[in-house]
Design a protein around this motif. Structure first.
Motif, PDB file in Angstrom:
ATOM      1  N   PHE A  67      -9.552   5.630   1.541  1.00 48.35           N
ATOM      2  CA  PHE A  67      -8.599   4.922   2.399  1.00 48.35           C
ATOM      3  C   PHE A  67      -8.652   3.421   2.113  1.00 48.35           C
ATOM      4  O   PHE A  67      -7.614   2.757   2.100  1.00 48.35           O
ATOM      5  CB  PHE A  67      -8.912   5.178   3.871  1.00 48.35           C
ATOM      6  CG  PHE A  67      -8.400   6.488   4.419  1.00 48.35           C
ATOM      7  CD1 PHE A  67      -8.150   7.577   3.602  1.00 48.35           C
ATOM      8  CD2 PHE A  67      -8.185   6.639   5.767  1.00 48.35           C
ATOM      9  CE1 PHE A  67      -7.694   8.790   4.113  1.00 48.35           C
ATOM     10  CE2 PHE A  67      -7.719   7.831   6.296  1.00 48.35           C
ATOM     11  CZ  PHE A  67      -7.469   8.901   5.475  1.00 48.35           C
ATOM     12  N   ILE A  68      -9.852   2.883   1.903  1.00 46.67           N
ATOM     13  CA  ILE A  68     -10.004   1.456   1.588  1.00 46.67           C
ATOM     14  C   ILE A  68      -9.213   1.127   0.324  1.00 46.67           C
ATOM     15  O   ILE A  68      -8.479   0.133   0.274  1.00 46.67           O
ATOM     16  CB  ILE A  68     -11.497   1.087   1.412  1.00 46.67           C
ATOM     17  CG1 ILE A  68     -12.234   1.189   2.745  1.00 46.67           C
ATOM     18  CG2 ILE A  68     -11.651  -0.312   0.809  1.00 46.67           C
ATOM     19  CD1 ILE A  68     -13.760   1.175   2.606  1.00 46.67           C
ATOM     20  N   GLU A  69      -9.347   1.968  -0.682  1.00 38.71           N
ATOM     21  CA  GLU A  69      -8.632   1.749  -1.944  1.00 38.71           C
ATOM     22  C   GLU A  69      -7.114   1.804  -1.745  1.00 38.71           C
ATOM     23  O   GLU A  69      -6.384   0.975  -2.294  1.00 38.71           O
ATOM     24  CB  GLU A  69      -9.064   2.770  -2.990  1.00 38.71           C
ATOM     25  CG  GLU A  69     -10.475   2.565  -3.490  1.00 38.71           C
ATOM     26  CD  GLU A  69     -10.961   3.659  -4.435  1.00 38.71           C
ATOM     27  OE1 GLU A  69     -10.146   4.546  -4.813  1.00 38.71           O
ATOM     28  OE2 GLU A  69     -12.143   3.631  -4.793  1.00 38.71           O
ATOM     29  N   VAL A  70      -6.649   2.765  -0.976  1.00 41.38           N
ATOM     30  CA  VAL A  70      -5.208   2.900  -0.742  1.00 41.38           C
ATOM     31  C   VAL A  70      -4.681   1.683   0.023  1.00 41.38           C
ATOM     32  O   VAL A  70      -3.654   1.102  -0.342  1.00 41.38           O
ATOM     33  CB  VAL A  70      -4.881   4.213   0.014  1.00 41.38           C
ATOM     34  CG1 VAL A  70      -3.432   4.239   0.474  1.00 41.38           C
ATOM     35  CG2 VAL A  70      -5.188   5.417  -0.864  1.00 41.38           C
ATOM     36  N   GLU A  71      -5.394   1.281   1.073  1.00 41.83           N
ATOM     37  CA  GLU A  71      -4.950   0.126   1.865  1.00 41.83           C
ATOM     38  C   GLU A  71      -4.958  -1.145   1.012  1.00 41.83           C
ATOM     39  O   GLU A  71      -4.043  -1.966   1.111  1.00 41.83           O
ATOM     40  CB  GLU A  71      -5.806  -0.050   3.120  1.00 41.83           C
ATOM     41  CG  GLU A  71      -5.772   1.121   4.084  1.00 41.83           C
ATOM     42  CD  GLU A  71      -4.428   1.442   4.698  1.00 41.83           C
ATOM     43  OE1 GLU A  71      -3.497   0.611   4.619  1.00 41.83           O
ATOM     44  OE2 GLU A  71      -4.275   2.533   5.272  1.00 41.83           O
TER      45      GLU A  71
END
Length: 194
Positions: A67-71
């Motif tokens: 999720f961190i990477e996507v955000e």
């Protein structure tokens, strides 16, 4: 233990807050909306970083790392669009209520299931709002390429929301079962005393 009415009211509050913020955002010029989105993506990255660092499950750590990477990729894409549309300009100073301040402003740690559920509620709220803002922008930005990007970003936010909702529902059931078992123990104690 929260009553079913309290849970319902909290969920209704979340939906109303999302609608309220979306109404405010929809009154802003595009430059301000993009500035708002960029702040929101940084906020989401902070929230998922907090979860990644504080959940005990390896599976969830990995999920929140993703999720961190996507955000972060959302932040990058929207920043690129902002810089293309508004070269040499700074982000607007838009009002932005960070829903993650609760966890940053004090030394909040996930100690109980209720703590985890509370954070998931904040994350779900954030994802619902992000999805709605992206869909709003996709309908109002004239560039067809950007429309497609914002629709794709909205889909990512919807996927995150669905994962968080499933997590929440799973652990909410576990919490309800735990609370019910505690209630039975208390009732049995009272019955033995009578």
């Amino acid at each position: 233990m929260e009553s079913p009415l309290e849970v319902y009211m909290k969920k209704a509050e979340i939906e109303e807050k999302v609608k309220e913020v979306l109404r405010e955002v929809s009154k802003m010029p595009l430059k301000d909306i993009l500035s708002y989105i960029i702040k929101g993506e940084k906020d989401a990255t902070d929230l998922y970083t907090f979860l990644h660092e504080n959940v005990p499950s390896k599976y969830l750590k990995e999920k929140f790392r993703q999720f961190i990477e996507v955000e972060a990729s959302h932040d990058k894409k929207v920043t690129e669009i902002f810089n293309t549309l508004y070269p040499h300009e700074e982000l607007s100073d838009v009002p932005f209520e960070s829903w993650t301040n609760v966890f940053r402003d004090r030394e909040f740690k996930i100690k109980t299931l209720r703590d985890y559920l509370d954070i998931l509620e904040v994350a779900m709220k954030s994802e619902r709002l992000a999805e709605e803002v992206y869909l709003y922008v996709s309908k109002h930005i004239p560039n067809p390429e950007y429309k497609g990007i914002f629709i794709e970003l909205a889909k990512d936010e919807r996927d995150h929301y669905e994962f968080l909702r499933q997590e929440y529902e799973t652990y909410e059931k576990a919490k309800a079962e735990q609370d019910f078992q505690e209630l039975i123990k208390e009732l049995m104690k009272d019955k033995k005393r009578a």
